[in-house]
Every structure is written in structure tokens, then in C-alpha cells.
Design an enzyme around this catalytic site. Structure first.
Site, mmCIF file in Angstrom:
data_model
loop_
_atom_site.group_PDB
_atom_site.id
_atom_site.type_symbol
_atom_site.label_atom_id
_atom_site.label_comp_id
_atom_site.label_asym_id
_atom_site.label_seq_id
_atom_site.Cartn_x
_atom_site.Cartn_y
_atom_site.Cartn_z
ATOM 1 N N ARG A 112 -6.016 66.696 -0.044
ATOM 2 C CA ARG A 112 -7.090 66.218 -0.487
ATOM 3 C C ARG A 112 -7.966 65.022 0.209
ATOM 4 N NH1 ARG A 112 -7.590 65.777 -7.024
ATOM 5 N NH2 ARG A 112 -5.738 64.216 -6.472
ATOM 6 N N ARG A 145 3.704 61.489 -9.952
ATOM 7 C CA ARG A 145 2.502 61.890 -10.841
ATOM 8 C C ARG A 145 2.837 63.503 -11.249
ATOM 9 N NH1 ARG A 145 -1.972 62.165 -6.975
ATOM 10 N NH2 ARG A 145 -3.232 62.780 -8.387
ATOM 11 N N LYS A 200 -8.863 70.897 -11.191
ATOM 12 C CA LYS A 200 -9.792 70.329 -12.273
ATOM 13 C C LYS A 200 -10.994 69.476 -12.116
ATOM 14 C CE LYS A 200 -6.582 67.736 -14.332
ATOM 15 N NZ LYS A 200 -5.509 67.860 -13.158
ATOM 16 N N ARG A 228 -6.938 59.172 -1.290
ATOM 17 C CA ARG A 228 -6.621 58.591 -2.389
ATOM 18 C C ARG A 228 -5.311 58.085 -2.317
ATOM 19 N NH1 ARG A 228 -7.656 61.821 -7.822
ATOM 20 N NH2 ARG A 228 -5.929 60.741 -8.584
ATOM 21 N N ARG A 232 -3.796 63.343 -21.918
ATOM 22 C CA ARG A 232 -2.745 63.459 -20.930
ATOM 23 C C ARG A 232 -1.433 63.221 -21.773
ATOM 24 N NH1 ARG A 232 -5.432 61.995 -15.597
ATOM 25 N NH2 ARG A 232 -3.700 62.269 -13.988
HETATM 26 P P1 AMP Z 1 -6.546 61.496 -11.795
HETATM 27 O O1 AMP Z 1 -7.616 61.233 -11.175
HETATM 28 O O2 AMP Z 1 -7.046 62.389 -13.112
HETATM 29 O O3 AMP Z 1 -5.226 62.157 -11.081
HETATM 30 O O4 AMP Z 1 -5.875 60.127 -12.406
HETATM 31 C C1 AMP Z 1 -5.422 59.076 -11.611
HETATM 32 C C2 AMP Z 1 -4.682 58.131 -12.274
HETATM 33 O O5 AMP Z 1 -5.191 57.502 -13.294
HETATM 34 C C3 AMP Z 1 -3.529 58.677 -13.028
HETATM 35 O O6 AMP Z 1 -2.504 59.036 -12.104
HETATM 36 C C4 AMP Z 1 -3.053 57.623 -14.089
HETATM 37 O O7 AMP Z 1 -2.708 56.354 -13.411
HETATM 38 C C5 AMP Z 1 -4.573 57.165 -14.235
HETATM 39 N N1 AMP Z 1 -5.160 57.958 -15.707
HETATM 40 C C6 AMP Z 1 -6.233 59.076 -15.565
HETATM 41 N N2 AMP Z 1 -6.490 59.600 -16.636
HETATM 42 C C7 AMP Z 1 -5.536 59.083 -17.496
HETATM 43 C C8 AMP Z 1 -5.053 59.254 -18.956
HETATM 44 N N3 AMP Z 1 -6.009 60.102 -19.594
HETATM 45 N N4 AMP Z 1 -4.052 58.667 -19.415
HETATM 46 C C9 AMP Z 1 -3.262 57.851 -18.614
HETATM 47 N N5 AMP Z 1 -3.676 57.613 -17.433
HETATM 48 C C10 AMP Z 1 -4.721 58.203 -16.746
#
Ligand code: AMP
Length: 228
Positions: free
Chosen positions: A139, A183, A25, A172, A100
């Protein structure tokens, strides 16, 4: 249909990129937002920025993110509402990693109804479990511009350095195997129900996220062009 580097023309709606962590994404959103000249809104990037600046929101989010769990809805929602009310979002934007949860999706509907005539479009990325693990563990992200690479299938020309700006490429902290499992479980539990939520309303388009990077981009651009 715009191509990378071609003049901006906007989207006129919100486009939601939906799919598990590692589905591509972020990589696709960066490119496609650039082609359309609209903001790429990644809630994960916003939280990482808060964490690195040590803001109160960052301090709350950090331990939750390190466990691979979701940040509470109220914190996410106020951050997103604030961001999409800025003028650069007036001709549409791409949401990556948001919504989410069902409450996030419902609140987003309400905000977008006030903002745009066109319904949001949801692009759903389909990728199998093995490929997700490979993408997440491989990644690497540029510390300067946020460009995303993969040590298995999308290597930089010079190992550890970004092709665009020479920035250092890092992993990361939540891309370690033990956090990845949580996750992916959080996705199944809390986010997967959104696929049905949007599909039932005819707003969702599936895209094969297993294809080569360039053909995924092409397919997403086609989906966006059809829906104009
Ligand atoms: P991502 O980079 O999208 O994988 O997000 C990294 C982390 O940020 C996730 O594992 C969550 O802990 C937090 N996070 C990001 N977006 C959301 C969301 N829409 N709702 C809740 N937590 C989020």
C-alpha cells in the site's frame, strides 16, 4: 444506484465497513462515499491527522498506533461522536475502521438510534491472509488527497506519484511487516467478535473482498441499493 460522479443522494443511515486491515475498506469507502455524496469517516485517518498536527490526542495515539495496537475506546468514541454530530453527517455516512471493539459498537448503536430511523448496515469484507499481507505491504498513500495505491495490483501511472493530483505516494509507518502482525492480531482479538454481534442481528452482509477493485465496488453498491 449511483455511479462515481453522479449527483449525491445520501444514504439515510450509517454504513459500517468491517474487515481486517488491508481488506480494502478505505479504498472502497472513498469511492462509495463519493458516489453517494456522504462523508467517509475513517478513524485511522482522523488519528493520523491528529498525529501530524501534534495535538494532545495525536501525541497520545502516536505510540499506540506505531505498535499496531488499538487506541483506548474513550478517546476514539469522543472523537467519533464529535465528528458525526456535524451537519454533513445528517444524511448518512460511511464508517471505515470504526467500531473496532464491542464497547465501541454498543456506544455507536446508542448514538445511531437517536440519529436515524434506519438501522445501520454492516458490509463485511472477506479477504484471505496472504492477500492481506500483499495489500498492506504494497500500500502507498497520496500525501495530498489520500488516494490509495498498491505497488503490486493498483499501480499509479507514474511511479511514486498520485494519478489524481501528482502528490507524493508514501508508505504508512504501521504498514511495516512487524507492525502488520500486531494489527492483524488486534483484529482477531478485539474486532472479529463484531462480525457475530452484527450477523446475529441480521445487519451484516458479506462481500468478497478478493475480487478486482471495480467488481468489489459494484457488489457493495448492490448491497446498499438492496437495503434502501
Ligand atoms: P486504520 O487506518 O483504520 O488501519 O487505523 C490505524 C490505527 O489507528 C489503528 O491501528 C489503531 O491504532 C488506530 N485506530 C483507528 N481506528 C480505531 C478504532 N476504531 N479503535 C481503536 N484504534 C483505532
Amino acid at each position: 444506484m449511483p455511479e462515481a460522479g453522479v449527483a449525491a443522494k445520501g444514504l439515510g443511515r450509517a454504513v459500517i465497513f468491517l474487515g481486517p486491515p488491508g481488506a480494502g475498506k478505505g479504498t472502497q469507502a472513498r469511492q462509495i462515499a463519493e458516489s453517494y455524496g456522504v462523508p467517509h469517516l475513517s478513524t485511522g485517518d482522523m488519528f493520523r491527522e491528529h498525529v501530524s498536527r501534534g495535538t494532545p490526542l495525536g501525541l497520545r495515539a502516536k505510540p499506540i498506533m506505531e505498535r499496531g495496537e488499538l487506541v483506548p475506546d474513550d478517546l476514539v468514541l469522543s472523537m467519533v461522536e464529535d465528528r458525526i454530530s456535524r451537519p454533513d453527517c445528517s444524511d448518512g455516512f460511511i464508517l471505515d475502521g470504526f467500531p473496532r471493539t464491542l464497547p465501541q459498537a454498543e456506544k455507536l448503536d446508542e448514538i445511531l438510534r437517536r440519529r436515524f430511523q434506519a438501522e445501520p448496515l454492516v458490509v463485511h469484507f472477506l479477504v484471505d491472509q496472504n492477500q492481506l499481507m500483499r495489500r498492506l505491504t504494497g500500500r502507498r498513500t497520496c500525501t495530498i488527497g489520500g488516494e490509495i495505491y498498491n505497488i503490486y495490483d493498483h499501480r499509479p501511472k507514474v511511479p511514486g506519484r498520485c494519478d489524481r493530483d501528482g502528490g507524493e505516494l508514501v508508505q504508512r509507518p504501521d504498514d511495516r511487516e512487524e507492525v502488520i502482525a500486531e494489527r492483524l492480531a488486534a483484529y482477531e482479538r478485539q474486532t472479529r467478535p463484531l462480525v457475530d454481534y452484527y450477523r446475529r442481528r441480521g445487519m451484516l452482509k458479506d462481500v468478497d473482498g478478493m475480487a478486482a477493485l471495480g467488481s468489489v465496488t459494484k457488489n457493495v453498491l448492490e448491497v446498499l441499493a438492496q437495503k434502501k
